[in-house]
Design an enzyme around this catalytic site. Sequence first.
Site, PDB file in Angstrom:
ATOM      1  N   HIS A  27       0.833  -1.207   0.000  1.00 25.37           N
ATOM      2  CA  HIS A  27       0.000   0.000   0.000  1.00 25.37           C
ATOM      3  C   HIS A  27       0.869   1.259   0.000  1.00 25.37           C
ATOM      4  O   HIS A  27       0.808   2.091   0.913  1.00 25.37           O
ATOM      5  CB  HIS A  27      -0.938   0.006   1.207  1.00 25.37           C
ATOM      6  CG  HIS A  27      -2.396   0.042   0.839  1.00 25.37           C
ATOM      7  ND1 HIS A  27      -3.012  -0.964   0.135  1.00 25.37           N
ATOM      8  CD2 HIS A  27      -3.356   0.982   1.062  1.00 25.37           C
ATOM      9  CE1 HIS A  27      -4.289  -0.671  -0.034  1.00 25.37           C
ATOM     10  NE2 HIS A  27      -4.524   0.517   0.509  1.00 25.37           N
ATOM     11  N   ASN A  73      -4.297   3.055  -4.297  1.00 25.68           N
ATOM     12  CA  ASN A  73      -3.544   1.805  -4.402  1.00 25.68           C
ATOM     13  C   ASN A  73      -4.309   0.717  -5.157  1.00 25.68           C
ATOM     14  O   ASN A  73      -3.714  -0.048  -5.916  1.00 25.68           O
ATOM     15  CB  ASN A  73      -3.173   1.312  -3.001  1.00 25.68           C
ATOM     16  CG  ASN A  73      -2.176   2.222  -2.324  1.00 25.68           C
ATOM     17  OD1 ASN A  73      -1.003   2.235  -2.644  1.00 25.68           O
ATOM     18  ND2 ASN A  73      -2.666   3.024  -1.368  1.00 25.68           N
ATOM     19  N   VAL A 120      -4.060   1.377  -8.905  1.00 22.63           N
ATOM     20  CA  VAL A 120      -2.725   1.046  -9.410  1.00 22.63           C
ATOM     21  C   VAL A 120      -2.543  -0.476  -9.448  1.00 22.63           C
ATOM     22  O   VAL A 120      -2.001  -1.022 -10.416  1.00 22.63           O
ATOM     23  CB  VAL A 120      -1.629   1.696  -8.547  1.00 22.63           C
ATOM     24  CG1 VAL A 120      -0.245   1.231  -9.010  1.00 22.63           C
ATOM     25  CG2 VAL A 120      -1.720   3.212  -8.615  1.00 22.63           C
TER      26      VAL A 120
END
Length: 488
Positions: free
Chosen positions: A217, A223, A226
């Site tokens: 994280h 996060n 991504v």
Amino acid sequence: MLWQPIEDLPSNWQDLASAELPPLVTVWNEQADRLRQSGEFQSFNEKLRREIAIETGIIERLYTIDRGITRLLIEQGINEALIPHGATDRPIRQVVSLIKDQEAAIEGLFDFVGGQRTLSTFYIKQLHQLLTQSQDSTEALDPLTSKIFRVSLIKGDWKRQPNNPLRQDSTIHEYCPPEQVTSEMDTLIALHHHHRDQNIPPEIESAWLHHRFTQIHPFQDGNGRVARCLASLVFIQANWFPLVLTRDDRAVYIEALEAADRGDLSALVNLFAKSQKQAFLRSLGLSEQVLSEARRTQVIISSIADKLKQNQSASIQERCKKVESFAANLFDIASGRLQDVADEIKLSVQNFVSNAQAFIISAPAGDSHSYYHRYQVVETAKQLGYFANLRNYHTWIQLVINVESSTTLLISFHALGHEYRGLLVCTACAYHRDDTEEGERNISDIQTLADSPFQFSYADTEENLVERFKQWLEDIILTGLEYWNKSI
């Protein structure tokens, strides 16, 4: 849950590999070049990217958009004018900006792969900056007051404060401390490159990379977005499709991540493999547009001649013959199992339900009734999002249950897509047959019994195929009996 440094793949990672994907990939690779030339395939890819861009924000609770408008945006493009007032819970312009950022990030993944770049922490930071360029703030938890407040978002750089979430059961899930992020991310990248050298199957590597990234994280927020991009990157590098997860997958997705936190990566691998399977089947089912796009007469005639030549080639015929022999075996397995279920039903209800009936009807290959039930099969295919080709091959089995009311379970074997080159699918649906005032029997409430078709091809091995099919068959029988139970 206390934070721990990320771990490499488990020693038994081979057991996590999907048995369904390799045969399907073989068929896809043989047709990919031809399909990629068609405008319809390009349109399919564009819509896939829009779907990912919209749904990833919904999964992250950045905004809500109702399903009807979501479908419209996927079909026609991301446009403010298509979103009416009340269709989303955030300002429309802000929502469109967030979606376009996510769409640009996905398109950037293809450019990254095309440029033959290797994954680095620098690129991951670039990816985060692109994904969050229209997001200026995020939520933070005050550890003293336990109140949530908004703070400015750090874009394209690692977090500077802990971002450990408070779970609903009041426990704290610890992610990597800020001071450890750089070293952990370096470890993640090094292990990923090692896995590429080992040729780890894409469904395993994407799940591993996604989960270990979320364990770290590294960013203040974003996060999850991504992580899904990194999973997509693995698939794109394998010439597969970017990862598609929708709002309907959210609960299963979170459960799979929590299982991975406990050391079991299998559920996440299976979820990602399922997403790829659906993308392969949808793309293989596209109608061919190459001919309609070619305008010169000579080009059209030449293309038709090539197609006829391919269809008549010994290799295509041999492949179709092989997959049809597989289908005949699976047909016999399904027939026997459904007969067992019919006998069990009759035995269970014969003492207290008069005139109860449970029996099977079937049409094996070459049967004169093989064209029956087109409506139910096509409707099931529509629900599953593919084109059912009943011209080249079609066999079916019915389990008819006449107890109180009439319920039918229908299993159908047929080709997928407009061209038959050795790929067959099996689908299952349930429906009711009601007597009308005119004395006719009306079909109603057709429901698919599985969330995707069971696919198989000449590239399968029979032993593996039979085991896969038996498990699938038990699942659809259970779902079909639950459908019948609700009708009583």
